[in-house]
Design an enzyme around this catalytic site. Structure first.
Site, PDB file in Angstrom:
ATOM      1  CE  LYS A  52      -2.278  -1.356   3.678  1.00  0.00           C
ATOM      2  NZ  LYS A  52      -1.602  -2.663   3.887  1.00  0.00           N
ATOM      3  CB  THR A  53       3.861   2.255   2.008  1.00  0.00           C
ATOM      4  OG1 THR A  53       3.179   1.926   3.223  1.00  0.00           O
ATOM      5  CG2 THR A  53       4.676   3.509   2.207  1.00  0.00           C
ATOM      6  CG  ASP A  56      -0.054   3.010   6.836  1.00  0.00           C
ATOM      7  OD1 ASP A  56      -0.993   2.335   6.382  1.00  0.00           O
ATOM      8  OD2 ASP A  56       1.063   2.528   7.108  1.00  0.00           O
ATOM      9  NE  ARG A 105       6.834  -4.637   5.555  1.00  0.00           N
ATOM     10  CZ  ARG A 105       5.790  -3.849   5.725  1.00  0.00           C
ATOM     11  NH1 ARG A 105       4.737  -4.278   6.396  1.00  0.00           N
ATOM     12  NH2 ARG A 105       5.780  -2.635   5.225  1.00  0.00           N
ATOM     13  CB  THR A 107      -5.739  -3.829   8.088  1.00  0.00           C
ATOM     14  OG1 THR A 107      -6.390  -3.145   9.159  1.00  0.00           O
ATOM     15  CG2 THR A 107      -4.249  -3.719   8.250  1.00  0.00           C
TER      16      THR A 107
END
Ligand SMILES: Nc1ncnc2c1ncn2[C@@H]1O[C@H](COP(=O)(O)OP(=O)(O)OP(=O)(O)O)[C@@H](O)[C@H]1O
Length: 358
Positions: free
Chosen positions: A79-80, A124, A232, A173
């Site tokens: 997302k970032t 965020d 990640r 989320t």
């Protein structure tokens, strides 16, 4: 206790789990170097990518600012990264903040009033903003205006402040956690899915190139299969396997090296770590596969209820190894197979498998 593995890590150690999806300190340091810089480099998420491409191209054609974008999905799915790509594609600067950092409406007013025209504001964990800040955001998103309250009590006055047009990129989320008035103010919502193993392989090979690590196709596949659908985690496992390859071999990642390394780090073939396996093992060996209550299960593994529920269970449920039922936690047949155990015979029925028998 009768399982043959050492005790799972304590709650204090959990943020550093190798398969945890939140970013740890090392991730933050390396992630900047591994982030794709444009939509073409961004692996997977075809639908979100195509839709976003249209939104951005249309905005550029109009010479305007892109609509506000909401990105929902689990941590570590990109997302970032996507918010940075949105800014880069629009040729705009980006400001990054998060819901928990904005506790007062004044905090938000300060950020909004210092934005430049066209700037991307990445927020965020937008669902964790305070209520007054959230209400200020409604007006800012819709009318590019905020009312700054000066003074207190009956003498308080609202001073309207015009804002330059900007693009808000909110990340959460779960989009369902957002109040509908906030959700409705986004022009585009993209839901990020977990990645398929083949997509993670592409992420791994791309990262290996950037980190100057030699990796064979099979080695990448082995790491991808254990990465829980999350880039990640894939990048983190790649770095640990690289360490192992450099210390114990010639630095090249083969399937064999990846398997050996991830055995050392206790990440198994499906991406379960020690805690996940301890929960499953307790459920199978102490409670015959369940049903058993969450609190009892947590005591059996020596963990907090919340740790079992929030850290271990979501992935076990997603993998189809554990089910949450009104009567308690139940292991599926796949759980028995995964741990190489034989399920007890079903009472009154042939064969094996407990509640999830054949
Ligand atoms: N589609 C992708 N292709 C290549 N690399 C990716 C992709 N998505 C994520 N990554 C990599 O995974 C890492 C984590 O991504 P990112 O920080 O964007 O996740 P996030 O969803 O914002 O997580 P969080 O919600 O915890 O902030 C980054 O290093 C990024 O380079």
């Amino acid at each position: 206790m009768n399982w043959d593995e050492p005790a799972p890590p304590t709650a204090g150690e959990l943020p550093d789990r190798l398969v945890g999806s939140d970013a740890d300190g090392e991730d933050q340091a390396v992630e900047a170097a591994l982030r794709p810089k444009d939509l073409g480099e961004f692996v997977g998420q075809e639908r979100v990518r195509q839709q976003l491409d249209l939104v951005l191209k249309a905005a550029k054609k109009r010479g305007g600012t892109a609509d506000h974008v909401l990105l929902s999905g689990a941590p570590g799915l990109g997302k970032t990264t996507l918010s940075m790509i949105i800014a880069a594609e629009m040729g705009a600067p980006i400001r990054i903040t998060s819901g928990p950092a904005i506790q007062h409406a004044g905090d938000l007013a300060a950020i909004l009033s210092s934005l430049q025209e066209g700037e991307v504001l990445f927020l965020d964990e937008i669902h964790r903003m305070s209520r007054p800040a959230e209400e200020m955001l409604y007006m800012a998103m819709e009318d590019f205006r905020v009312d700054v309250i000066v003074g207190k009590g009956p003498g308080a006055t609202a001073i309207p402040l015009e804002l330059p047009p900007f693009t808000l990129v909110g990340a959460t989320t779960r989009a369902g956690l957002l109040p509908p008035p906030l959700r409705d103010r986004f022009g585009f919502t993209g839901h990020m899915e977990f990645y398929a193993p083949a997509e993670l392989e592409r992420v791994i090979h791309r990262s290996a190139r950037l980190l100057d690590v030699e990796i064979e196709t099979d080695g990448g596949a082995e790491i991808a299969g254990r990465s829980r659908g999350t880039p990640r985690i894939a990048n983190r496992l790649l770095r640990r396997v690289r360490d192992y390859a450099q210390v114990r071999a010639d630095g090249r990642i083969t399937r064999e090296i990846a398997t050996q390394a991830l055995e050392v780090y206790e990440v198994d073939a499906r991406g379960l770590d020690r805690l996940d396996r301890a929960v499953l093992r307790a459920l199978l060996q102490l409670f015959g596969g369940g049903p058993v209550g969450l609190s009892t299960l947590a005591v059996a593994v020596g963990e907090e209820r919340e740790t079992v529920e929030e850290v271990a269970e979501p992935f076990l449920v997603r993998e189809g190894l554990l089910a949450r039922t009104p009567r308690g936690r139940v292991a599926t047949r796949a759980a028995w197979t995964h741990l190489g155990l034989v399920p007890p015979p079903q009472p009154g029925g042939p064969g094996q498998g407990g509640l999830f028998g054949p």
